[in-house]
Design an enzyme around this catalytic site. Structure first.
Site, short mmCIF file in Angstrom:
data_model
loop_
_atom_site.label_atom_id
_atom_site.label_comp_id
_atom_site.label_asym_id
_atom_site.label_seq_id
_atom_site.Cartn_x
_atom_site.Cartn_y
_atom_site.Cartn_z
N GLU A 62 -1.48 7.00 -10.24
CA GLU A 62 -0.97 5.95 -9.37
C GLU A 62 -1.88 5.80 -8.16
O GLU A 62 -2.12 6.78 -7.43
CB GLU A 62 0.47 6.21 -8.93
CG GLU A 62 1.03 5.07 -8.11
CD GLU A 62 2.55 5.05 -8.01
OE1 GLU A 62 3.07 4.30 -7.16
OE2 GLU A 62 3.21 5.78 -8.78
N GLU A 87 -3.12 8.69 -2.11
CA GLU A 87 -2.61 7.88 -1.00
C GLU A 87 -3.31 8.32 0.28
O GLU A 87 -3.31 9.51 0.62
CB GLU A 87 -1.10 8.09 -0.87
CG GLU A 87 -0.45 7.48 0.37
CD GLU A 87 -0.63 5.98 0.43
OE1 GLU A 87 -1.14 5.50 1.47
OE2 GLU A 87 -0.27 5.29 -0.54
N ASP A 119 -8.94 8.84 -0.94
CA ASP A 119 -9.42 7.70 -1.71
C ASP A 119 -9.11 7.85 -3.19
O ASP A 119 -9.60 8.77 -3.86
CB ASP A 119 -10.93 7.58 -1.48
CG ASP A 119 -11.55 6.37 -2.16
OD1 ASP A 119 -10.82 5.60 -2.80
OD2 ASP A 119 -12.78 6.21 -2.04
N ASP A 141 -2.16 -3.41 -0.65
CA ASP A 141 -2.40 -4.30 0.47
C ASP A 141 -3.06 -5.57 -0.05
O ASP A 141 -4.11 -5.51 -0.68
CB ASP A 141 -3.30 -3.61 1.50
CG ASP A 141 -3.31 -4.33 2.84
OD1 ASP A 141 -3.34 -5.57 2.83
OD2 ASP A 141 -3.28 -3.66 3.88
N LYS A 145 -6.52 -12.69 3.95
CA LYS A 145 -7.61 -13.53 4.45
C LYS A 145 -8.75 -13.55 3.45
O LYS A 145 -9.13 -12.51 2.90
CB LYS A 145 -8.10 -13.03 5.80
CG LYS A 145 -7.06 -13.14 6.91
CD LYS A 145 -7.60 -12.65 8.23
CE LYS A 145 -6.54 -12.76 9.33
NZ LYS A 145 -7.05 -12.26 10.64
N ASP A 177 4.42 -8.56 -4.38
CA ASP A 177 5.33 -9.60 -3.89
C ASP A 177 4.55 -10.65 -3.10
O ASP A 177 5.14 -11.41 -2.34
CB ASP A 177 6.43 -8.98 -3.00
CG ASP A 177 5.86 -8.32 -1.75
OD1 ASP A 177 6.33 -8.62 -0.64
OD2 ASP A 177 4.93 -7.50 -1.88
N ARG A 217 11.86 1.32 -2.06
CA ARG A 217 12.38 0.77 -0.81
C ARG A 217 11.52 -0.40 -0.34
O ARG A 217 12.03 -1.37 0.22
CB ARG A 217 12.45 1.86 0.27
CG ARG A 217 13.63 2.79 0.09
CD ARG A 217 13.75 3.77 1.23
NE ARG A 217 12.67 4.75 1.21
CZ ARG A 217 12.51 5.70 2.15
NH1 ARG A 217 13.33 5.76 3.18
NH2 ARG A 217 11.53 6.56 2.05
N TYR A 218 10.22 -0.31 -0.57
CA TYR A 218 9.34 -1.41 -0.19
C TYR A 218 9.73 -2.68 -0.94
O TYR A 218 9.85 -3.76 -0.35
CB TYR A 218 7.88 -1.06 -0.47
CG TYR A 218 6.95 -2.21 -0.16
CD1 TYR A 218 6.37 -2.33 1.10
CD2 TYR A 218 6.68 -3.21 -1.09
CE1 TYR A 218 5.54 -3.40 1.41
CE2 TYR A 218 5.86 -4.28 -0.80
CZ TYR A 218 5.29 -4.36 0.46
OH TYR A 218 4.49 -5.44 0.77
N GLU A 219 9.93 -2.56 -2.24
CA GLU A 219 10.29 -3.73 -3.04
C GLU A 219 11.64 -4.29 -2.61
O GLU A 219 11.82 -5.52 -2.50
CB GLU A 219 10.31 -3.38 -4.52
CG GLU A 219 10.65 -4.56 -5.41
CD GLU A 219 10.82 -4.18 -6.86
OE1 GLU A 219 11.59 -4.88 -7.56
OE2 GLU A 219 10.19 -3.21 -7.30
#
Length: 238
Positions: A62, A87, A119, A141, A145, A177, A217-219
């Protein structure tokens, strides 16, 4: 290095975004100090299931696991598989360690997880080609831009690496999302149809969360607080 340098995450050789947030609580810091060294991915050499888990077993990876909820859920569901998560955000690593250690006694520790604080691509590059059963990139992320598009993990260089590391028949899962990122990611994947088959026959296949794909939780926040739609993409390595 400037923001306008050409390339993608495989060539920029730099991590963007935060590496730490608010100070860790004492218990979290204790897990970083004691548990993380026990389950950390070695900093050098090949990264194999045999080396990490003492035996050959299906291997999952992951990229940017956030707080580790998805990784812990999947590892607990598949105890005979091995899971590697990378992470760079130390607060996310600490949260993942809490899940792996048993959530303060809420459940048994999860022994089939290894974590790299740093990384993801550096670790992925050390996994032998054709070794991964599953690879996950969930809510990365989006760097919305245009001048930052090269920072997106969904770019040709990383996708080519994903293809090399997955076994034939292995699965790459991508979730987001962010509408801009969806369009960008699908354009990238369209250039790699010789390597990946999109496992979607109709719209609901990428609009409805597949089984075994937990809501983090993010979703939940993306849906309920920001009113975002969430998309779920599954690609099979040819």
């Amino acid at each position: 290095m400037t923001a306008h340098k050409e390339g993608d995450p495989t060539t920029l050789n730099r991590l963007y975004g935060r590496s730490k947030g608010k100070p860790l609580r004492a218990g979290q810091q204790g897990l970083v100090d004691t548990l993380l060294p026990q389950i950390a991915v070695p900093l050098e050499g090949e990264v194999t299931a045999q080396r990490l888990f003492g035996e050959d077993r299906p291997l999952h990876f992951e990229i940017g696991f956030g707080g580790g909820e998805h990784m812990a859920f999947r590892a607990d569901m598949l105890p005979d598989h091995g899971f590697i998560g990378a992470e760079p955000f130390i607060n996310g690593v600490a949260q993942a360690l809490t899940h792996v250690s048993g959530d303060n006694g809420a459940h048994a520790p999860i022994p089939n997880v290894r974590i790299h604080h740093g990384d993801a691509l550096e670790v992925l590059s050390r996994i032998p080609d054709g070794s991964l059963t599953m690879l996950y990139l969930l809510h990365p992320d989006p760097w919305p831009k245009a001048r930052h598009a090269k920072r997106r993990m969904m770019n040709d260089g990383p996708v080519e690496m994903f293809a090399r590391k997955l076994k034939p028949g292995g699965e790459f899962r991508f979730g987001t999302d962010h509408a801009i990122y969806v369009r960008h990611a699908l354009m990238v994947m369209q250039r790699h149809t010789d390597k990946f088959e999109w496992l979607a026959k109709e719209a609901k296949d990428f609009q409805v969360r597949p089984g075994g794909w937990p809501q983090t939780r993010y979703e939940h926040k993306a849906r309920t607080v920001y009113g975002h739609e969430v998309w779920y993409f599954r690609f099979r390595r040819k």
